[in-house]
Structures are given as C-alpha cells and as structure tokens.
Design a protein around this motif. Structure first.
Motif, short mmCIF file in Angstrom:
data_model
loop_
_atom_site.label_atom_id
_atom_site.label_comp_id
_atom_site.label_asym_id
_atom_site.label_seq_id
_atom_site.Cartn_x
_atom_site.Cartn_y
_atom_site.Cartn_z
N ASN A 2 0.83 -1.20 0.00
CA ASN A 2 0.00 0.00 0.00
C ASN A 2 0.86 1.26 0.00
OD1 ASN A 2 -2.47 -1.32 0.00
ND2 ASN A 2 -2.52 -1.47 2.22
N SER A 3 0.24 2.35 -0.36
CA SER A 3 0.89 3.66 -0.32
C SER A 3 0.30 4.45 0.84
CB SER A 3 0.66 4.41 -1.62
OG SER A 3 1.28 3.73 -2.69
N TYR A 4 1.16 5.21 1.50
CA TYR A 4 0.75 6.01 2.64
C TYR A 4 1.13 7.46 2.37
CZ TYR A 4 0.19 1.50 4.77
OH TYR A 4 -0.22 0.22 5.03
N LEU A 5 0.14 8.32 2.38
CA LEU A 5 0.35 9.74 2.16
C LEU A 5 0.40 10.42 3.52
CD1 LEU A 5 -0.74 12.15 -0.36
CD2 LEU A 5 -1.78 12.56 1.85
N LEU A 6 1.48 11.16 3.77
CA LEU A 6 1.66 11.86 5.03
C LEU A 6 1.80 13.35 4.76
CD1 LEU A 6 4.39 9.54 6.62
CD2 LEU A 6 1.89 9.34 6.81
N VAL A 7 1.15 14.15 5.59
CA VAL A 7 1.28 15.60 5.55
C VAL A 7 1.86 16.00 6.90
CG1 VAL A 7 0.12 17.81 5.26
CG2 VAL A 7 -0.71 15.79 4.01
N LEU A 16 0.04 16.13 10.30
CA LEU A 16 -1.27 16.75 10.11
C LEU A 16 -2.29 15.79 9.51
CD1 LEU A 16 -0.13 20.20 8.67
CD2 LEU A 16 -0.61 19.58 11.06
N ALA A 17 -1.82 14.86 8.67
CA ALA A 17 -2.74 13.94 8.03
C ALA A 17 -1.99 12.68 7.62
CB ALA A 17 -3.37 14.58 6.80
N GLU A 18 -2.72 11.58 7.61
CA GLU A 18 -2.19 10.29 7.16
C GLU A 18 -3.33 9.56 6.46
OE1 GLU A 18 -0.45 6.13 9.07
OE2 GLU A 18 -1.13 7.72 10.40
N ARG A 19 -3.05 9.12 5.23
CA ARG A 19 -4.05 8.37 4.47
C ARG A 19 -3.40 7.17 3.81
NH1 ARG A 19 -7.36 11.73 0.25
NH2 ARG A 19 -8.16 9.64 -0.16
N GLU A 20 -4.12 6.08 3.79
CA GLU A 20 -3.65 4.86 3.16
C GLU A 20 -4.37 4.68 1.82
OE1 GLU A 20 -3.50 0.07 4.08
OE2 GLU A 20 -4.05 1.46 5.67
N PHE A 21 -3.60 4.29 0.79
CA PHE A 21 -4.12 4.08 -0.55
C PHE A 21 -3.71 2.70 -1.03
CE2 PHE A 21 -3.84 8.64 -0.18
CZ PHE A 21 -4.85 9.15 -0.96
N ASP A 52 4.36 -2.55 3.33
CA ASP A 52 3.41 -3.64 3.52
C ASP A 52 2.36 -3.30 4.56
OD1 ASP A 52 4.56 -5.32 1.61
OD2 ASP A 52 6.01 -6.09 3.06
N SER A 53 2.70 -2.37 5.48
CA SER A 53 1.75 -2.04 6.54
C SER A 53 2.05 -0.66 7.12
CB SER A 53 1.84 -3.07 7.67
OG SER A 53 3.08 -2.95 8.35
N ALA A 54 1.05 -0.11 7.81
CA ALA A 54 1.24 1.17 8.50
C ALA A 54 2.29 1.01 9.60
CB ALA A 54 -0.08 1.66 9.07
N ALA A 55 2.33 -0.14 10.23
CA ALA A 55 3.32 -0.39 11.28
C ALA A 55 4.74 -0.30 10.72
CB ALA A 55 3.09 -1.75 11.91
N ALA A 56 4.94 -0.78 9.50
CA ALA A 56 6.27 -0.70 8.88
C ALA A 56 6.66 0.76 8.65
CB ALA A 56 6.28 -1.47 7.56
N ILE A 57 5.72 1.58 8.21
CA ILE A 57 6.01 3.01 8.00
C ILE A 57 6.38 3.67 9.34
CG2 ILE A 57 4.93 5.23 7.41
CD1 ILE A 57 5.58 3.60 4.95
N ARG A 58 5.68 3.31 10.38
CA ARG A 58 5.98 3.90 11.70
C ARG A 58 7.38 3.51 12.18
NH1 ARG A 58 0.86 4.57 11.32
NH2 ARG A 58 -0.32 5.98 12.66
#
Length: 82
Positions: A2-7, A16-21, A52-58
């Motif tokens: 997945n792609s994760y957009l962060l502001v 300010l914002a986090e969205r998963e695509f 692969d996951s939001a946890a990986a991005i964190r």
C-alpha cells in the motif's frame, strides 16, 4: 503493498494527516494536489511512502510519528552509556 500519504508540519513537528491508498497512482495524484494547496508554506512536507503495513512506516519513518523528545530518548536507550 500500500501507499501512505503523510502531511507533516516541520515547524510544529506534527503529523497533520495520514491516508492509506491501495492505488499508488491515486496517492501520488493526491500528493500533487496537496503540494499545490500548500505551496506557499515551506514548512509543510507531503510524502507518499510504500510499505506492507502502516506499522512498517511507523518503524522506518518514525520522525513523522514521534516527537523530537521521544526520538532522542529512543536513541539514548539504543546507545546506553558504558
């Protein structure tokens, strides 16, 4: 994957914002739209990350999710005095 957009507001050190695509193209399209919207504010950082996951991005991009004090504490914990 997945792609994760962060502001992120660099001046305030705040996400300010986090969205998963599920569609990377849609994530990039939204990134470019937001960059135009915030083009006059140089403190706003907009990124698209793939994982692969939001946890990986964190884990890999903790600076977007943790305060400076938390990051410094984590670094100190990782390298204790001998």
């Amino acid at each position: 994957m997945n792609s994760y957009l962060l502001v992120y507001d660099r001046a305030r050190g705040k996400l300010l914002a986090e969205r998963e695509f599920s569609d990377n193209g849609a994530a990039l399209k939204e990134r470019f739209r937001l960059e135009r919207e915030h083009m006059r504010n140089k403190d706003i950082e907009i990124v698209v990350l793939e994982a692969d996951s939001a946890a990986a991005i964190r884990r890999t991009h903790a600076r977007y999710f943790r305060t400076a004090a938390e990051l410094i504490r984590d670094l100190a914990d990782a390298f204790p005095e001998r």
